[in-house]
Design a protein around this motif. Structure first.
Motif, PDB file in Angstrom:
ATOM      1  N   MET A   1       0.826  -1.213   0.000  1.00  0.00           N
ATOM      2  CA  MET A   1       0.000   0.000   0.000  1.00  0.00           C
ATOM      3  C   MET A   1       0.862   1.267   0.000  1.00  0.00           C
ATOM      4  SD  MET A   1      -2.995   0.836   2.662  1.00  0.00           S
ATOM      5  CE  MET A   1      -4.474   1.144   1.729  1.00  0.00           C
ATOM      6  N   ILE A   2       1.944   1.237   0.804  1.00  0.00           N
ATOM      7  CA  ILE A   2       2.898   2.350   0.832  1.00  0.00           C
ATOM      8  C   ILE A   2       4.302   1.773   0.638  1.00  0.00           C
ATOM      9  CG2 ILE A   2       3.909   4.196   2.258  1.00  0.00           C
ATOM     10  CD1 ILE A   2       1.185   4.229   3.754  1.00  0.00           C
ATOM     11  N   GLU A   3       5.021   2.319  -0.346  1.00  0.00           N
ATOM     12  CA  GLU A   3       6.380   1.836  -0.617  1.00  0.00           C
ATOM     13  C   GLU A   3       7.362   3.007  -0.637  1.00  0.00           C
ATOM     14  OE1 GLU A   3       7.120  -1.397  -1.504  1.00  0.00           O
ATOM     15  OE2 GLU A   3       5.095  -2.177  -1.889  1.00  0.00           O
ATOM     16  N   PHE A   4       8.438   2.855   0.098  1.00  0.00           N
ATOM     17  CA  PHE A   4       9.572   3.786  -0.008  1.00  0.00           C
ATOM     18  C   PHE A   4      10.708   3.029  -0.679  1.00  0.00           C
ATOM     19  CE2 PHE A   4       9.132   7.656   2.803  1.00  0.00           C
ATOM     20  CZ  PHE A   4       7.778   7.509   3.036  1.00  0.00           C
ATOM     21  N   GLU A   5      11.223   3.558  -1.768  1.00  0.00           N
ATOM     22  CA  GLU A   5      12.337   2.913  -2.474  1.00  0.00           C
ATOM     23  C   GLU A   5      13.542   3.851  -2.485  1.00  0.00           C
ATOM     24  OE1 GLU A   5      10.633   1.936  -6.286  1.00  0.00           O
ATOM     25  OE2 GLU A   5       9.245   0.493  -5.394  1.00  0.00           O
ATOM     26  N   MET A  47       6.004  12.941   3.566  1.00  0.00           N
ATOM     27  CA  MET A  47       6.252  12.430   2.212  1.00  0.00           C
ATOM     28  C   MET A  47       5.117  11.558   1.722  1.00  0.00           C
ATOM     29  SD  MET A  47      10.172  11.552   1.838  1.00  0.00           S
ATOM     30  CE  MET A  47      11.336  12.879   1.651  1.00  0.00           C
ATOM     31  N   ILE A  48       4.496  10.804   2.630  1.00  0.00           N
ATOM     32  CA  ILE A  48       3.380   9.942   2.216  1.00  0.00           C
ATOM     33  C   ILE A  48       2.210  10.797   1.736  1.00  0.00           C
ATOM     34  CG2 ILE A  48       1.714   8.192   2.992  1.00  0.00           C
ATOM     35  CD1 ILE A  48       3.891   7.324   5.056  1.00  0.00           C
ATOM     36  N   PRO A  54      10.738  13.772  -1.979  1.00  0.00           N
ATOM     37  CA  PRO A  54      12.078  13.217  -1.825  1.00  0.00           C
ATOM     38  C   PRO A  54      13.070  13.910  -2.765  1.00  0.00           C
ATOM     39  CG  PRO A  54      10.600  11.582  -2.829  1.00  0.00           C
ATOM     40  CD  PRO A  54       9.778  12.800  -2.538  1.00  0.00           C
ATOM     41  N   THR A  55      14.316  14.012  -2.339  1.00  0.00           N
ATOM     42  CA  THR A  55      15.346  14.514  -3.257  1.00  0.00           C
ATOM     43  C   THR A  55      15.963  13.348  -4.022  1.00  0.00           C
ATOM     44  OG1 THR A  55      16.808  14.610  -1.315  1.00  0.00           O
ATOM     45  CG2 THR A  55      15.905  16.682  -2.080  1.00  0.00           C
ATOM     46  N   VAL A  61       2.142   5.359  -3.181  1.00  0.00           N
ATOM     47  CA  VAL A  61       0.950   5.061  -2.395  1.00  0.00           C
ATOM     48  C   VAL A  61      -0.047   4.414  -3.353  1.00  0.00           C
ATOM     49  CG1 VAL A  61      -0.941   6.013  -1.018  1.00  0.00           C
ATOM     50  CG2 VAL A  61       1.353   6.988  -0.818  1.00  0.00           C
ATOM     51  N   ASN A  62      -0.494   3.221  -3.026  1.00  0.00           N
ATOM     52  CA  ASN A  62      -1.358   2.443  -3.928  1.00  0.00           C
ATOM     53  C   ASN A  62      -0.770   2.368  -5.337  1.00  0.00           C
ATOM     54  OD1 ASN A  62      -3.255   1.878  -1.956  1.00  0.00           O
ATOM     55  ND2 ASN A  62      -4.416   3.750  -2.359  1.00  0.00           N
ATOM     56  N   GLY A  63       0.543   2.146  -5.402  1.00  0.00           N
ATOM     57  CA  GLY A  63       1.200   1.963  -6.695  1.00  0.00           C
ATOM     58  C   GLY A  63       1.511   3.244  -7.437  1.00  0.00           C
ATOM     59  N   GLN A  64       1.089   4.375  -6.887  1.00  0.00           N
ATOM     60  CA  GLN A  64       1.275   5.635  -7.595  1.00  0.00           C
ATOM     61  C   GLN A  64       2.486   6.391  -7.027  1.00  0.00           C
ATOM     62  OE1 GLN A  64      -2.257   8.012  -7.309  1.00  0.00           O
ATOM     63  NE2 GLN A  64      -2.225   8.428  -9.510  1.00  0.00           N
ATOM     64  N   ASP A  65       3.364   6.818  -7.908  1.00  0.00           N
ATOM     65  CA  ASP A  65       4.541   7.578  -7.496  1.00  0.00           C
ATOM     66  C   ASP A  65       4.110   8.999  -7.137  1.00  0.00           C
ATOM     67  OD1 ASP A  65       6.887   9.023  -7.264  1.00  0.00           O
ATOM     68  OD2 ASP A  65       7.825   8.118  -9.032  1.00  0.00           O
TER      69      ASP A  65
END
Ligand code: ADP
Ligand code: ADP
Length: 224
Positions: A1-5, A47-48, A54-55, A61-65
């Motif tokens: 659901m939420i991804e930080f890469e 950030m969410i 992000p720099t 969130v839900n696959g959306q950047d």
């Protein structure tokens, strides 16, 4: 659901609020975001919601950047989020009910519908009798629960809360905690930054930040 890469947030040459953070948060989790002051907790929450960008790296969130969203799309993202942030105070010139109705009114709903839903939200946080109180006439704990009612009135999928029990006594902190826990039980993902160890027992996972880095993440033995 939420991804930080590989997410970093750099304010200047060697001032990082977040440094190469990667994590993944699933639907229905209650995350306890721990760590000392200045560790980057508020930055991570903002950030969410697309409040900070992000720099380096990506926040999805839900696959959306999020950083690829046009600023005109941000309000739609934020409607899916319930934000309980430090710098979002209640409006002191109007009563509690009007404060809680506001996020619904801006979606274009009628006054009557907004009022019905705002009253339901106030019931969920245990303040049905305070609809016509002015915010400054309430205790700190009550004000914080009004802020929660306002955050959940649009039935968000995700609640982000920054230090929701700061400055509250034990009794009020427990009520705030109980209200957040009830939303998680109803399927809402909750990410709560706090110094309050009470959250440890309630969390499905603890993410510990230090100097902008995730230094530990573990499942609570009492996971929900
Ligand atoms: P926490 O919520 O864990 O206390 P923050 O996310 O507020 O941490 O801050 C992380 C770090 O980033 C801190 O060192 C803070 O001083 C710095 N920081 C936050 N916002 C800014 C800003 N707008 N400009 C420069 N530095 C900032
Ligand atoms: P219902 O189908 O009766 O609306 P749900 O199964 O969706 O119930 O949710 C159970 C309870 O949690 C209900 O009281 C509902 O209003 C509440 N609830 C569920 N999701 C949210 C949310 N995102 N924000 C606020 N309350 C919620």
């Amino acid at each position: 659901m939420i991804e930080f890469e590989h997410v970093s947030k750099q304010y200047s040459q060697d001032a990082y609020a977040l440094k190469d953070v990667s994590l993944s948060i699933g639907a229905g989790e209650l995350i306890f975001l721990a760590g000392p002051s200045g560790a980057g907790k508020s930055t991570l929450l903002k950030m969410i919601a697309g409040i900070e960008k992000p720099t380096a790296g990506q926040v999805k969130v839900n696959g959306q950047d999020i950083s690829k969203l046009k600023s005109s799309s941000l309000p739609y993202l934020r409607r899916k989020l319930g934000l309980i942030l430090q710098d979002q105070k209640l409006l002191t010139d109007r009563h509690v009910l009007a404060n809680v109705m506001l996020p619904i009114i801006v979606t274009g709903a009628s006054q009557a519908e907004a009022e019905t839903r705002a009253r339901i939200a106030l019931e969920k946080v245990g303040l049905p009798d305070k609809a016509y109180s002015m915010p400054l006439a309430l205790s700190g704990g009550e004000q914080q629960r009004v802020a929660i009612a306002r955050a959940i009135v649009n039935r968000p999928q995700i609640i982000l809360a920054d230090e929701p029990t700061a400055f509250l006594d034990r009794d009020n902190a427990n009520k705030v905690l109980g209200a957040l826990k009830a939303f998680q039980s109803a399927g809402v993902t909750c990410i709560i930054s706090s110094h309050d160890e009470q959250f440890l027992d309630q969390a499905s996972r603890v993410i510990y930040l230090s100097q902008g880095k995730v230094v530990e993440t573990w499942k609570s033995s009492l996971a929900a």
